[in-house]
Design a protein around this motif. Structure first.
Motif, PDB file in Angstrom:
ATOM      1  N   THR A   1       7.442  28.315  13.017  1.00 49.37           N
ATOM      2  CA  THR A   1       8.515  29.116  12.414  1.00 49.37           C
ATOM      3  C   THR A   1       8.189  29.310  10.925  1.00 49.37           C
ATOM      4  O   THR A   1       7.061  29.094  10.520  1.00 49.37           O
ATOM      5  N   GLY A   2       9.180  29.718  10.143  1.00 47.41           N
ATOM      6  CA  GLY A   2       8.924  29.991   8.727  1.00 47.41           C
ATOM      7  C   GLY A   2       8.621  31.466   8.533  1.00 47.41           C
ATOM      8  O   GLY A   2       8.574  32.238   9.492  1.00 47.41           O
ATOM      9  N   SER A   3       8.402  31.846   7.286  1.00 45.44           N
ATOM     10  CA  SER A   3       8.172  33.267   6.983  1.00 45.44           C
ATOM     11  C   SER A   3       6.801  33.730   7.442  1.00 45.44           C
ATOM     12  O   SER A   3       6.619  34.876   7.842  1.00 45.44           O
ATOM     13  N   THR A   4       5.823  32.838   7.371  1.00 46.94           N
ATOM     14  CA  THR A   4       4.431  33.253   7.547  1.00 46.94           C
ATOM     15  C   THR A   4       4.135  33.909   8.898  1.00 46.94           C
ATOM     16  O   THR A   4       3.462  34.943   8.924  1.00 46.94           O
ATOM     17  N   PRO A   5       4.584  33.357  10.036  1.00 48.36           N
ATOM     18  CA  PRO A   5       4.185  33.990  11.306  1.00 48.36           C
ATOM     19  C   PRO A   5       4.966  35.248  11.672  1.00 48.36           C
ATOM     20  O   PRO A   5       4.682  35.865  12.693  1.00 48.36           O
TER      21      PRO A   5
ATOM     22  N   GLY B   1       1.426  27.465   9.960  1.00 53.70           N
ATOM     23  CA  GLY B   1       1.513  27.812   8.551  1.00 53.70           C
ATOM     24  C   GLY B   1       1.131  26.557   7.785  1.00 53.70           C
ATOM     25  O   GLY B   1       0.756  25.538   8.365  1.00 53.70           O
ATOM     26  N   ILE B   2       1.224  26.621   6.496  1.00 58.26           N
ATOM     27  CA  ILE B   2       0.967  25.416   5.687  1.00 58.26           C
ATOM     28  C   ILE B   2       2.035  25.354   4.599  1.00 58.26           C
ATOM     29  O   ILE B   2       2.391  26.383   4.012  1.00 58.26           O
ATOM     30  N   GLY B   3       2.578  24.181   4.378  1.00 58.21           N
ATOM     31  CA  GLY B   3       3.568  24.030   3.312  1.00 58.21           C
ATOM     32  C   GLY B   3       2.864  23.994   1.958  1.00 58.21           C
ATOM     33  O   GLY B   3       1.669  23.689   1.873  1.00 58.21           O
TER      34      GLY B   3
ATOM     35  N   HIS C   1       1.908  20.302   4.100  1.00 61.99           N
ATOM     36  CA  HIS C   1       2.389  19.862   5.419  1.00 61.99           C
ATOM     37  C   HIS C   1       2.003  20.865   6.504  1.00 61.99           C
ATOM     38  O   HIS C   1       1.822  22.058   6.247  1.00 61.99           O
TER      39      HIS C   1
ATOM     40  N   ARG D   1      16.261  28.711   0.738  1.00 61.97           N
ATOM     41  CA  ARG D   1      16.523  30.149   0.709  1.00 61.97           C
ATOM     42  C   ARG D   1      17.168  30.674   1.996  1.00 61.97           C
ATOM     43  O   ARG D   1      17.774  31.734   1.997  1.00 61.97           O
TER      44      ARG D   1
ATOM     45  N   LYS E   1       0.678  29.119  -2.043  1.00 67.79           N
ATOM     46  CA  LYS E   1      -0.052  28.340  -1.037  1.00 67.79           C
ATOM     47  C   LYS E   1      -1.497  28.069  -1.471  1.00 67.79           C
ATOM     48  O   LYS E   1      -2.219  27.324  -0.802  1.00 67.79           O
TER      49      LYS E   1
HETATM   50  P1  PGA Z   1       6.559  29.399   5.303  1.00 66.97           P
HETATM   51  O1  PGA Z   1       6.435  27.879   5.709  1.00 66.97           O
HETATM   52  O2  PGA Z   1       5.827  30.164   6.357  1.00 66.97           O
HETATM   53  O3  PGA Z   1       8.016  29.719   5.329  1.00 66.97           O
HETATM   54  O4  PGA Z   1       5.933  29.538   3.962  1.00 66.97           O
HETATM   55  C1  PGA Z   1       5.190  27.410   6.128  1.00 66.97           C
HETATM   56  C2  PGA Z   1       5.305  25.948   6.460  1.00 66.97           C
HETATM   57  O5  PGA Z   1       6.115  25.263   5.815  1.00 66.97           O
HETATM   58  O6  PGA Z   1       4.581  25.489   7.348  1.00 66.97           O
END
Ligand code: PGA
Length: 241
Positions: free
Chosen positions: A37-41, A132-134, A138, A167, A202
């Motif tokens: 999940t998250g914005s990236t995918p 994704g990557i934090g 993470h 957000r 990132k």
């Molecule tokens: P993001 O989060 O796609 O919302 O930036 C990525 C993640 O935390 O793995």
């Protein structure tokens, strides 16, 4: 092993990721996907939806497992990852909802839920894990310091992660403090991983994932040991390489 692909912008990395999904589905209709999940995918999911609408891809036999889920949000909360997946992908492709899986823990003590998810996963091998990557490195909700040999477990979210995700909520207080997540060892079992990263925030994590030491303080660094990771970066995310 990383195959690093740098593209001009977010749209192009989303399309490149979709191309890999499309290739897999062309040869394996009952593919198993690990989803994030998250914005990236989101760009990838839009491209998957468009292909499915045009009958280029078929999801009837596809099985999915999501990486993680918040703990403590009311059922059907719009920010739960279940709602996110239904809204942004599952309701818009011809997948069977019964073939989609997310971990679900009642509370932060629900260890049974972790075992259940691992037992379910044990019957499958994920063909493609989307990641994704934090900004703190993470993957899933495996925050810095998570053991590399961890399986599905319950985590207390790092302050930085809660701030990053604020957000989507009306205040920081509303962001859950705990989540259930596939562990790092769970993620590493996937045959192929597609890691997407977009944006300047990132860039440091991407640099350390690729060039840094393999240490639990930088969870994504373990991917250096995975045999097949495609890293799709836009120019901003690749700016420190
Ligand atoms: P993001 O989060 O796609 O919302 O930036 C990525 C993640 O935390 O793995």
């Amino acid at each position: 092993m990383f195959n690093i692909i740098i593209k001009e912008d977010y749209r192009q990395i989303s399309e490149a990721a979709n191309e890999i999904v499309r290739e897999l589905l062309a040869k394996k209709q009952d593919a198993i996907f690990g989803l994030a999940t998250g914005s990236t995918p989101l760009g990838l999911y839009s491209a998957m939806i468009a292909d499915n609408e045009q009958n280029i891809t078929d999801y009837q036999k596809v099985v999915t497992f999501n990486l993680d889920e918040y703990i403590g949000l009311p059922d059907k909360h719009p920010q739960s990852y279940k709602s996110f997946m239904e809204e942004n992908l599952f309701s818009k492709i011809n997948i069977k909802l019964g073939n989609t899986h997310l971990p679900l823990a009642r509370d932060s003590q629900d260890l049974r839920a972790c075992q259940d998810y691992e037992e379910l996963l044990a019957d499958y091998v994920i063909d493609i894990q989307v990641l994704g990557i934090g900004a703190n490195g993470h993957i899933g909700f495996n925050e810095p310091g998570t053991a590399f040999d961890s399986f599905t477990h319950i985590v207390e979210l790092a302050k930085r992660t809660r701030l990053d995700n604020q957000r989507f909520f009306s205040s920081l207080d509303e962001v859950p403090t705990h989540a259930i997540t596939m562990g790092i060892a769970t993620i590493m079992k996937a045959k192929k991983i597609i890691l997407l990263a977009s944006g300047e925030n990132k860039a440091q994590a991407v640099f350390e994932m690729i060039n840094g030491p393999i240490v639990e303080e930088m969870p994504a660094s373990i991917l250096q040991k995975h045999p097949n990771v495609i890293v799709l970066l836009d120019k901003a995310a690749a700016s420190k390489l």
